[in-house]
Design a protein around this motif. Structure first.
Motif, PDB file in Angstrom:
ATOM      1  N   THR A  58       0.846  -1.196   0.000  1.00 45.22           N
ATOM      2  CA  THR A  58       0.000   0.000   0.000  1.00 45.22           C
ATOM      3  C   THR A  58       0.877   1.240   0.000  1.00 45.22           C
ATOM      4  OG1 THR A  58      -1.739  -1.168   1.221  1.00 45.22           O
ATOM      5  CG2 THR A  58      -1.835   1.249   1.215  1.00 45.22           C
ATOM      6  N   TRP A  59       0.537   2.192  -0.862  1.00 46.02           N
ATOM      7  CA  TRP A  59       1.242   3.469  -0.942  1.00 46.02           C
ATOM      8  C   TRP A  59       0.321   4.577  -0.465  1.00 46.02           C
ATOM      9  CZ3 TRP A  59       1.531  -0.420  -4.416  1.00 46.02           C
ATOM     10  CH2 TRP A  59       2.789  -0.847  -4.849  1.00 46.02           C
ATOM     11  N   ASP A  60       0.847   5.498   0.347  1.00 46.48           N
ATOM     12  CA  ASP A  60       0.101   6.716   0.631  1.00 46.48           C
ATOM     13  C   ASP A  60       0.503   7.758  -0.410  1.00 46.48           C
ATOM     14  OD1 ASP A  60       2.589   7.718   1.446  1.00 46.48           O
ATOM     15  OD2 ASP A  60       2.065   7.755   3.585  1.00 46.48           O
ATOM     16  N   TRP A  61      -0.014   8.961  -0.261  1.00 48.95           N
ATOM     17  CA  TRP A  61       0.207  10.014  -1.259  1.00 48.95           C
ATOM     18  C   TRP A  61       1.693  10.290  -1.472  1.00 48.95           C
ATOM     19  CZ3 TRP A  61      -2.940  12.043  -4.738  1.00 48.95           C
ATOM     20  CH2 TRP A  61      -2.642  13.281  -5.311  1.00 48.95           C
ATOM     21  N   ASP A  62       2.436  10.444  -0.373  1.00 52.21           N
ATOM     22  CA  ASP A  62       3.855  10.770  -0.482  1.00 52.21           C
ATOM     23  C   ASP A  62       4.654   9.615  -1.069  1.00 52.21           C
ATOM     24  OD1 ASP A  62       3.417  13.304   0.548  1.00 52.21           O
ATOM     25  OD2 ASP A  62       3.898  12.721   2.618  1.00 52.21           O
ATOM     26  N   ALA A  63       4.347   8.396  -0.660  1.00 52.18           N
ATOM     27  CA  ALA A  63       5.078   7.237  -1.170  1.00 52.18           C
ATOM     28  C   ALA A  63       4.826   7.042  -2.661  1.00 52.18           C
ATOM     29  CB  ALA A  63       4.687   5.986  -0.392  1.00 52.18           C
ATOM     30  N   ALA A  64       3.594   7.272  -3.116  1.00 53.63           N
ATOM     31  CA  ALA A  64       3.294   7.160  -4.548  1.00 53.63           C
ATOM     32  C   ALA A  64       4.052   8.218  -5.345  1.00 53.63           C
ATOM     33  CB  ALA A  64       1.794   7.284  -4.778  1.00 53.63           C
ATOM     34  N   HIS A  65       4.118   9.439  -4.788  1.00 54.40           N
ATOM     35  CA  HIS A  65       4.833  10.508  -5.478  1.00 54.40           C
ATOM     36  C   HIS A  65       6.343  10.303  -5.494  1.00 54.40           C
ATOM     37  CE1 HIS A  65       1.000  12.570  -5.527  1.00 54.40           C
ATOM     38  NE2 HIS A  65       1.542  13.596  -6.172  1.00 54.40           N
ATOM     39  N   ALA A  66       6.839   9.435  -4.617  1.00 52.69           N
ATOM     40  CA  ALA A  66       8.277   9.158  -4.581  1.00 52.69           C
ATOM     41  C   ALA A  66       8.705   8.200  -5.693  1.00 52.69           C
ATOM     42  CB  ALA A  66       8.661   8.579  -3.224  1.00 52.69           C
ATOM     43  N   LEU A  67       7.763   7.534  -6.341  1.00 49.83           N
ATOM     44  CA  LEU A  67       8.074   6.663  -7.468  1.00 49.83           C
ATOM     45  C   LEU A  67       8.420   7.505  -8.699  1.00 49.83           C
ATOM     46  CD1 LEU A  67       5.220   4.041  -7.010  1.00 49.83           C
ATOM     47  CD2 LEU A  67       7.649   3.704  -6.518  1.00 49.83           C
ATOM     48  N   PRO A  68       9.113   6.928  -9.665  1.00 47.18           N
ATOM     49  CA  PRO A  68       9.502   7.701 -10.857  1.00 47.18           C
ATOM     50  C   PRO A  68       8.287   8.289 -11.575  1.00 47.18           C
ATOM     51  CG  PRO A  68      10.700   5.627 -10.761  1.00 47.18           C
ATOM     52  CD  PRO A  68       9.646   5.554  -9.700  1.00 47.18           C
ATOM     53  N   ALA A  69       8.344   9.577 -11.847  1.00 48.73           N
ATOM     54  CA  ALA A  69       7.229  10.256 -12.511  1.00 48.73           C
ATOM     55  C   ALA A  69       7.099   9.787 -13.958  1.00 48.73           C
ATOM     56  CB  ALA A  69       7.427  11.767 -12.467  1.00 48.73           C
ATOM     57  N   SER A  70       5.869   9.755 -14.429  1.00 52.17           N
ATOM     58  CA  SER A  70       5.582   9.364 -15.799  1.00 52.17           C
ATOM     59  C   SER A  70       4.358  10.132 -16.265  1.00 52.17           C
ATOM     60  CB  SER A  70       5.341   7.857 -15.891  1.00 52.17           C
ATOM     61  OG  SER A  70       5.095   7.450 -17.224  1.00 52.17           O
ATOM     62  N   ALA A  71       4.227  10.312 -17.562  1.00 55.01           N
ATOM     63  CA  ALA A  71       3.091  11.065 -18.097  1.00 55.01           C
ATOM     64  C   ALA A  71       2.510  10.340 -19.297  1.00 55.01           C
ATOM     65  CB  ALA A  71       3.507  12.474 -18.487  1.00 55.01           C
ATOM     66  N   TYR A  72       1.219  10.564 -19.506  1.00 51.93           N
ATOM     67  CA  TYR A  72       0.559  10.106 -20.727  1.00 51.93           C
ATOM     68  C   TYR A  72       0.127  11.323 -21.522  1.00 51.93           C
ATOM     69  CZ  TYR A  72      -2.993   8.592 -23.984  1.00 51.93           C
ATOM     70  OH  TYR A  72      -3.718   8.401 -25.134  1.00 51.93           O
ATOM     71  N   GLU A  73       0.477  11.364 -22.787  1.00 52.28           N
ATOM     72  CA  GLU A  73       0.030  12.398 -23.714  1.00 52.28           C
ATOM     73  C   GLU A  73      -0.603  11.691 -24.904  1.00 52.28           C
ATOM     74  OE1 GLU A  73       2.583  15.850 -24.437  1.00 52.28           O
ATOM     75  OE2 GLU A  73       4.030  14.937 -23.053  1.00 52.28           O
ATOM     76  N   GLY A  74      -1.869  11.982 -25.140  1.00 54.51           N
ATOM     77  CA  GLY A  74      -2.550  11.333 -26.249  1.00 54.51           C
ATOM     78  C   GLY A  74      -4.042  11.557 -26.193  1.00 54.51           C
ATOM     79  N   ASP A  75      -4.812  10.540 -26.510  1.00 57.66           N
ATOM     80  CA  ASP A  75      -6.259  10.664 -26.665  1.00 57.66           C
ATOM     81  C   ASP A  75      -6.982   9.759 -25.672  1.00 57.66           C
ATOM     82  OD1 ASP A  75      -5.398  12.127 -28.895  1.00 57.66           O
ATOM     83  OD2 ASP A  75      -5.565  10.365 -30.199  1.00 57.66           O
ATOM     84  N   ILE A  76      -8.215  10.122 -25.355  1.00 54.05           N
ATOM     85  CA  ILE A  76      -9.073   9.295 -24.511  1.00 54.05           C
ATOM     86  C   ILE A  76     -10.452   9.204 -25.153  1.00 54.05           C
ATOM     87  CG2 ILE A  76      -7.856   9.702 -22.340  1.00 54.05           C
ATOM     88  CD1 ILE A  76      -9.912  11.861 -21.657  1.00 54.05           C
ATOM     89  N   HIS A  77     -11.165   8.110 -24.866  1.00 54.19           N
ATOM     90  CA  HIS A  77     -12.426   7.829 -25.533  1.00 54.19           C
ATOM     91  C   HIS A  77     -13.439   7.295 -24.521  1.00 54.19           C
ATOM     92  CE1 HIS A  77     -10.009   8.185 -29.160  1.00 54.19           C
ATOM     93  NE2 HIS A  77      -9.197   7.270 -28.651  1.00 54.19           N
ATOM     94  N   CYS A  78     -14.620   7.900 -24.483  1.00 59.53           N
ATOM     95  CA  CYS A  78     -15.675   7.475 -23.564  1.00 59.53           C
ATOM     96  C   CYS A  78     -16.718   6.655 -24.310  1.00 59.53           C
ATOM     97  CB  CYS A  78     -16.345   8.686 -22.921  1.00 59.53           C
ATOM     98  SG  CYS A  78     -17.653   8.249 -21.743  1.00 59.53           S
TER      99      CYS A  78
END
Length: 201
Positions: A58-78
């Motif tokens: 289990t990760w809390d907010w700070d522990a999750a943010h300590a993991l390597p940052a990553s981003a998604y750039e693209g499209d989403i579909h509903c």
């Protein structure tokens, strides 16, 4: 619950980047939720990976943010018919969380669940290899609560109901277990390009 098969009201314009049956929402981002938006602060948020893993964690907010940052750039579909192009989400690749938990070889599927109790099922292959993220930023700003903040799952190559808002965890399984919408007539996988909207599509 009844499932409405028809979505109308927006003209469909041919665009090779649009999956069939979709329209370009442009600047709009419709708010569609199965539940009431929770009052969930980052301090109260956590994310857990369990089930068929070597190290449930289990990760809390700070522990999750300590993991390597990553981003998604693209499209989403509903599944309701809209698509958005060129969105940017910031967070952490789900691979980073799974790398800590270490899935067993018998794990084939996952059930994602929210702090609200919402669930959705996914093949594990749709969550690995840089295909899914836990995100807390949209377009450089904190993800708004109505869109799943403080953090949500993003699986952009599937219809967006698979990208569970207010994500709380993922349980790995050796079988497929339908989630909320899947039990109510929606497709088990939800590939936009194959219009997998409903069970049987």
């Amino acid at each position: 619950m009844n499932v409405t098969r028809g979505f109308t009201g927006r003209p469909r314009v041919h665009n090779p980047g649009l999956p069939p049956g979709q329209y370009d929402a442009r600047e709009d981002w419709p708010v569609l939720s199965a539940e009431v938006t929770p009052d969930l602060s980052p301090a109260d948020w956590s994310f857990r990976v369990d089930g068929l893993v070597e190290h449930p964690h289990t990760w809390d907010w700070d522990a999750a943010h300590a993991l390597p940052a990553s981003a998604y750039e693209g499209d989403i579909h509903c599944v309701t018919g809209w698509s958005k192009f060129g969105v940017r989400f910031g967070g952490v690749s789900l691979d980073a969380f799974l790398g800590v938990a270490r899935p067993h070889g018998s794990a084939t599927h996952a059930l994602a669940y929210s702090h609200t109790g919402y669930t959705t099922n996914l093949p594990l292959a749709d969550l690995t290899g840089g295909r899914a993220w836990i995100v807390w930023e949209y377009d450089g700003a904190p993800l708004p609560p109505e869109h799943g903040g403080p953090a949500r799952l993003v699986v952009p190559h599937l219809y967006f109901w698979k990208s569970a808002k207010w994500i709380a965890g993922i349980t790995l399984l050796d079988h497929d277990e339908p989630g909320f919408w899947e039990r109510n007539g929606y497709h088990a996988r939800g590939n936009p390009w194959e219009e997998q909207r409903y069970s049987g599509d």
